[in-house]
Write a protein that holds these residues in place. Structure first.
Motif, mmCIF file in Angstrom:
data_model
loop_
_atom_site.group_PDB
_atom_site.id
_atom_site.type_symbol
_atom_site.label_atom_id
_atom_site.label_comp_id
_atom_site.label_asym_id
_atom_site.label_seq_id
_atom_site.Cartn_x
_atom_site.Cartn_y
_atom_site.Cartn_z
ATOM 1 N N SER A 56 0.914 -1.224 -0.227
ATOM 2 C CA SER A 56 -0.283 0.073 0.281
ATOM 3 C C SER A 56 0.556 1.298 0.578
ATOM 4 O O SER A 56 0.632 2.224 -0.354
ATOM 5 C CB SER A 56 -1.114 0.034 1.044
ATOM 6 N N TYR A 59 7.903 0.917 -1.506
ATOM 7 C CA TYR A 59 8.515 0.124 -2.592
ATOM 8 C C TYR A 59 7.978 -1.017 -3.207
ATOM 9 O O TYR A 59 7.535 -1.318 -4.144
ATOM 10 C CB TYR A 59 9.690 -0.881 -1.750
ATOM 11 N N ALA A 118 -0.403 -9.367 7.777
ATOM 12 C CA ALA A 118 0.089 -10.287 6.701
ATOM 13 C C ALA A 118 0.852 -11.362 7.821
ATOM 14 O O ALA A 118 1.110 -12.748 7.436
ATOM 15 C CB ALA A 118 1.405 -9.670 5.639
ATOM 16 N N LYS A 250 18.028 -7.409 8.465
ATOM 17 C CA LYS A 250 18.356 -7.608 6.991
ATOM 18 C C LYS A 250 18.493 -8.937 6.219
ATOM 19 O O LYS A 250 18.937 -9.517 5.360
ATOM 20 C CB LYS A 250 18.842 -6.603 6.683
ATOM 21 N N LEU A 279 14.965 6.116 0.295
ATOM 22 C CA LEU A 279 14.280 7.019 0.039
ATOM 23 C C LEU A 279 13.105 7.086 1.272
ATOM 24 O O LEU A 279 13.278 6.462 2.172
ATOM 25 C CB LEU A 279 13.484 6.129 -0.899
ATOM 26 N N THR A 281 10.333 6.631 2.710
ATOM 27 C CA THR A 281 9.468 6.142 2.949
ATOM 28 C C THR A 281 8.426 6.838 4.627
ATOM 29 O O THR A 281 9.751 6.902 5.692
ATOM 30 C CB THR A 281 9.135 4.781 2.470
HETATM 31 P P1 NAD Z 1 6.514 1.355 3.565
HETATM 32 O O1 NAD Z 1 5.973 1.652 5.231
HETATM 33 O O2 NAD Z 1 6.494 2.415 2.845
HETATM 34 O O3 NAD Z 1 5.817 0.571 3.163
HETATM 35 C C1 NAD Z 1 5.359 -0.381 4.789
HETATM 36 C C2 NAD Z 1 4.279 -1.395 3.733
HETATM 37 O O4 NAD Z 1 3.619 -3.084 4.867
HETATM 38 C C3 NAD Z 1 3.273 -1.108 4.081
HETATM 39 O O5 NAD Z 1 2.526 -1.184 2.522
HETATM 40 C C4 NAD Z 1 2.355 -1.222 4.790
HETATM 41 O O6 NAD Z 1 0.804 -1.491 5.147
HETATM 42 C C5 NAD Z 1 2.626 -3.116 5.032
HETATM 43 N N1 NAD Z 1 2.441 -3.550 6.127
HETATM 44 C C6 NAD Z 1 3.063 -3.236 7.840
HETATM 45 N N2 NAD Z 1 2.552 -4.100 8.194
HETATM 46 C C7 NAD Z 1 2.059 -5.013 7.471
HETATM 47 C C8 NAD Z 1 1.430 -5.879 8.291
HETATM 48 N N3 NAD Z 1 1.743 -6.920 9.396
HETATM 49 N N4 NAD Z 1 0.645 -7.285 7.743
HETATM 50 C C9 NAD Z 1 0.435 -6.683 6.159
HETATM 51 N N5 NAD Z 1 0.888 -5.515 5.573
HETATM 52 C C10 NAD Z 1 1.950 -4.679 7.141
HETATM 53 O O7 NAD Z 1 8.013 0.604 3.394
HETATM 54 P P2 NAD Z 1 9.270 1.045 2.524
HETATM 55 O O8 NAD Z 1 9.908 1.432 2.972
HETATM 56 O O9 NAD Z 1 8.412 0.626 1.636
HETATM 57 O O10 NAD Z 1 9.750 -0.975 2.830
HETATM 58 C C11 NAD Z 1 9.213 -1.959 2.337
HETATM 59 C C12 NAD Z 1 10.907 -2.606 1.885
HETATM 60 O O11 NAD Z 1 11.287 -2.297 1.476
HETATM 61 C C13 NAD Z 1 11.277 -2.967 3.798
HETATM 62 O O12 NAD Z 1 12.334 -4.208 3.950
HETATM 63 C C14 NAD Z 1 12.220 -1.674 3.730
HETATM 64 O O13 NAD Z 1 13.427 -2.680 4.989
HETATM 65 C C15 NAD Z 1 13.189 -1.584 2.268
HETATM 66 N N6 NAD Z 1 14.120 -0.575 2.032
HETATM 67 C C16 NAD Z 1 12.861 0.552 2.115
HETATM 68 C C17 NAD Z 1 14.456 1.345 2.302
HETATM 69 C C18 NAD Z 1 13.815 2.810 2.167
HETATM 70 O O14 NAD Z 1 14.383 3.940 2.612
HETATM 71 N N7 NAD Z 1 12.524 3.146 2.464
HETATM 72 C C19 NAD Z 1 15.204 1.090 1.431
HETATM 73 C C20 NAD Z 1 15.987 -0.007 1.290
HETATM 74 C C21 NAD Z 1 15.039 -0.972 0.985
#
Ligand code: NAD
Length: 397
Positions: A56, A59, A118, A250, A279, A281
């Motif tokens: 939602s 990423y 989830a 990680k 990024l 988020t």
């Molecule tokens: P985000 O907070 O924008 O998105 C998280 C998503 O997980 C949302 O859709 C949320 O609804 C869902 N979620 C959370 N708890 C949940 C649950 N219990 N059940 C179902 N859905 C659930 O986060 P993001 O920054 O996009 O991170 C996503 C992945 O990318 C993570 O593994 C993060 O470590 C990785 N990542 C992020 C970055 C960054 O800079 N943001 C960089 C590299 C990697």
């Protein structure tokens, strides 16, 4: 007849969270990303039936958009967001998902979502039923959950993640985004329990459980691919990120990819970890030190002309790595590195120089704090062009 409450909705920021969201602004944010994908050449060998877990925001949302609008995939999304209630707005992911589904349906694509935990067996089961009914089998599973808490489905224990260094306390510059000042943050090292809890929440166990459940239910297509996202970043963030509790999680996630790859062998499947760029988020804004680093990184990468947001990162991941027709290029640890532009030595040298110079007086001049803040607001649907933020809107959709 029920009348919908309408409100003029303004951002209310508390630390690293905005407690209000703008429904039409969130939809506009989704449309911005869809427009980017539609403007790119189509992804020829794209997956056709895709499950995104954590779909939602951030990423995960971008992954769903690239799959649907870059490759015409039918998608199922699993996410965990608050619905609007009693005239109060829901969380951004709720409106993003609605905006995404509406746009996908208009394109003739199947797009169904499950709003629930989830980590639970129940949501896994419901998702399997929905795949059987709507998609038959899936050929890509994206695992992009970022959560501070997980109730383990087998033990019932609730684990909370922490963002702490391991072994020694850590002090560094950080950005106070409420006051626009650079200050010192000092974090005590994590206990053994906190390390284990963070691994339980953000490590690879749940991804593995999903893949086992999907495989056992027979809903994975031959040649199935699955990908999850990781981060490495620069040395200045390592004590609190890569070498800290979240980094431990990680590493566990990266190890899980190898186990999942073995699990998928009979289907000739592939499990990848993609290391993505830092990024803005909801997840990253909660990590100390990272918002300041991102503000400096944006400045340098925009000057260099190679800045990317979530949608550009994921489009490049799909088009040049996962679905290019060739095997992805992997680093020595077997990971895809879509963070290559962030980690470019010239970018890093420039960011490091700025890191030493930055203080409360020069933060506005030498960093891109303005973009940091405007992108943060966009996560909640504020600051999108074409939206009249003075007009009342209904939180209900
Ligand atoms: P985000 O907070 O924008 O998105 C998280 C998503 O997980 C949302 O859709 C949320 O609804 C869902 N979620 C959370 N708890 C949940 C649950 N219990 N059940 C179902 N859905 C659930 O986060 P993001 O920054 O996009 O991170 C996503 C992945 O990318 C993570 O593994 C993060 O470590 C990785 N990542 C992020 C970055 C960054 O800079 N943001 C960089 C590299 C990697």
């Amino acid at each position: 007849m029920t009348t919908l409450t309408t409100l003029v909705i303004k951002p209310k920021i508390r630390g690293f969270i905005c407690t209000t969201t703008h429904p039409t602004g969130c939809a506009a944010h989704v449309h911005e990303q869809i427009a980017y994908v539609k403007a790119q050449p189509p992804i020829e060998r794209a997956p056709q039936k895709v499950l995104v877990i954590g779909s939602s925001t951030g990423y995960g949302l971008s992954s769903r958009i690239v799959a649907a609008f870059g490759g015409k995939a039918d998608t199922i999304g699993v996410y965990f967001d608050k619905q609007p209630e009693n005239g109060k707005t829901g969380t951004a992911g709720f409106y993003n998902t609605f905006g995404f589904e509406k746009a996908a349906h208009a394109q003739g694509l199947t797009a169904k979502s499950i709003n629930g935990d989830a980590f639970s067996d129940d949501v896994k089961q419901r998702t399997i039923e929905l795949i059987k009914k709507e998609l038959g089998k899936v050929d890509l599973v994206v695992y992009s959950v970022a959560s501070p808490v997980r109730t383990h489905p087998k033990t019932g224990t609730t684990h909370r993640s922490t963002l702490k260094p391991i072994g020694a306390s850590f002090s560094a510059k950080t950005l106070d985004t409420d006051k626009d000042i650079v200050k010192e943050v000092s974090i005590e090292p994590a206990s053994k329990e906190e390390i284990a809890d963070t691994v339980a929440v953000m490590g690879g166990e749940d991804w593995m459980m999903w893949m086992e459940a999907l495989k056992n239910a027979g809903v994975l297509a031959p040649g199935i691919k699955t990908v999850s996202y990781s981060y490495i970043g620069p040395k200045v963030t390592w004590p609190v990120y890569r070498d800290g509790t979240i980094g431990r999680a990680k590493k566990d996630l990266e190890e899980s990819a190898k186990k999942i790859q073995a699990l998928l062998k009979p289907l000739d499947g592939r499990a990848y970890v993609s290391v993505n760029k830092a990024l803005v988020t909801q997840a990253s804004s909660a990590i100390p030190v990272v918002p300041l680093y991102i503000s400096l990184l944006y400045k340098v990468m925009k000057q260099k002309g190679n800045h990317e947001g979530c949608i550009e990162q994921i489009h490049r991941l799909f088009a040049t790595q996962l679905y290019s027709g060739k095997e992805p290029t992997l680093d020595a640890e077997g990971r895809i590195r879509i963070d290559d532009r962030e980690m470019d030595p010239d970018v890093q040298a420039k960011v490091e120089k700025l890191w030493h110079e930055v203080n409360s007086e020069n933060i506005k001049a030498i960093s891109d704090i303005e973009s940091y803040k405007s992108e943060f607001l966009k996560l909640f649907g504020f600051g999108l062009s074409g939206i009249d933020y003075e007009a009342p809107v209904s939180p209900e959709i």
